[in-house]
Motif scaffolding. Sequence first.
Motif, PDB file in Angstrom:
ATOM      1  N   ILE A   1      -0.589  -2.354 -13.675  1.00 27.81           N
ATOM      2  CA  ILE A   1      -1.928  -1.512 -13.818  1.00 27.81           C
ATOM      3  C   ILE A   1      -1.713  -0.870 -15.574  1.00 27.81           C
ATOM      4  O   ILE A   1      -0.773  -0.851 -15.566  1.00 27.81           O
TER       5      ILE A   1
ATOM      6  N   LYS B   1       2.628   1.528  -3.236  1.00 24.35           N
ATOM      7  CA  LYS B   1       1.816   1.487  -4.332  1.00 24.35           C
ATOM      8  C   LYS B   1       1.265   3.492  -4.482  1.00 24.35           C
ATOM      9  O   LYS B   1       1.240   4.237  -5.659  1.00 24.35           O
ATOM     10  N   SER B   2       2.022   4.033  -3.524  1.00 23.72           N
ATOM     11  CA  SER B   2       0.851   5.318  -3.023  1.00 23.72           C
ATOM     12  C   SER B   2       2.703   6.014  -4.219  1.00 23.72           C
ATOM     13  O   SER B   2       2.009   7.361  -4.208  1.00 23.72           O
TER      14      SER B   2
ATOM     15  N   LYS C   1       1.192  -1.351  -0.004  1.00 21.66           N
ATOM     16  CA  LYS C   1       0.276   0.005   0.254  1.00 21.66           C
ATOM     17  C   LYS C   1       0.920   1.418   0.379  1.00 21.66           C
ATOM     18  O   LYS C   1       0.671   1.897  -0.618  1.00 21.66           O
TER      19      LYS C   1
ATOM     20  N   GLN D   1       2.804  -3.862  -7.794  1.00 25.15           N
ATOM     21  CA  GLN D   1       1.624  -3.330  -9.000  1.00 25.15           C
ATOM     22  C   GLN D   1       1.296  -3.775 -10.592  1.00 25.15           C
ATOM     23  O   GLN D   1       2.463  -3.531 -10.660  1.00 25.15           O
TER      24      GLN D   1
ATOM     25  N   GLY E   1       5.063   5.163  -5.786  1.00 25.63           N
ATOM     26  CA  GLY E   1       4.700   4.882  -7.128  1.00 25.63           C
ATOM     27  C   GLY E   1       3.580   5.559  -8.063  1.00 25.63           C
ATOM     28  O   GLY E   1       3.343   5.389  -9.456  1.00 25.63           O
ATOM     29  N   HIS E   2       3.074   5.201  -7.291  1.00 24.44           N
ATOM     30  CA  HIS E   2       1.704   6.343  -8.405  1.00 24.44           C
ATOM     31  C   HIS E   2       1.916   7.469  -8.563  1.00 24.44           C
ATOM     32  O   HIS E   2       1.373   8.203 -10.026  1.00 24.44           O
ATOM     33  N   HIS E   3       3.118   8.399  -8.335  1.00 26.34           N
ATOM     34  CA  HIS E   3       3.825   9.945  -8.986  1.00 26.34           C
ATOM     35  C   HIS E   3       5.050   9.622  -9.809  1.00 26.34           C
ATOM     36  O   HIS E   3       4.976  10.513 -10.166  1.00 26.34           O
TER      37      HIS E   3
ATOM     38  N   LYS F   1       8.741   1.768 -11.316  1.00 28.52           N
ATOM     39  CA  LYS F   1       7.878   1.840 -12.512  1.00 28.52           C
ATOM     40  C   LYS F   1       8.114   1.426 -14.137  1.00 28.52           C
ATOM     41  O   LYS F   1       9.483   1.974 -14.121  1.00 28.52           O
TER      42      LYS F   1
ATOM     43  N   LEU G   1       5.168  -1.832 -11.317  1.00 27.98           N
ATOM     44  CA  LEU G   1       5.596  -1.419 -10.846  1.00 27.98           C
ATOM     45  C   LEU G   1       6.429  -2.661  -9.292  1.00 27.98           C
ATOM     46  O   LEU G   1       5.590  -3.850  -9.044  1.00 27.98           O
TER      47      LEU G   1
END
Length: 103
Positions: free
Chosen positions: A78, A12-13, A9, A76, A15-17, A48, A83
């Motif tokens: 997507i 992921k937060s 979790k 993750q 890696g989002h950016h 990523k 990631l």
Amino acid sequence: MALTNEQKKHFKSIGHHLKPVLIVAENGLTEGVQAELERALNDHELIKVQFRIIERDDRRAMIEELGKVGRCELVQIIGKMALVYRKNPKANKNLSNIHRHQA
């Protein structure tokens, strides 16, 4: 080295950016891609990777192969992005995405 749900979790937060630092195309995991993967994981720990492979099953197989070759943990997937994380015990705090995003 399995990641806990809490770690995933958190990663992921972060890696989002992130922007992809590695692109894997139809040629697959060539020596050049493997060398860049190794460098990126050593420098950044959490990266990523973009896969420009159309077939979903082929892409999934390539992601699994990347995890084995890079000795890294899948955080993750997507779409065409993955990631991945590999801990570096001697991480450069200025380059590591994990250290730069800690509270």
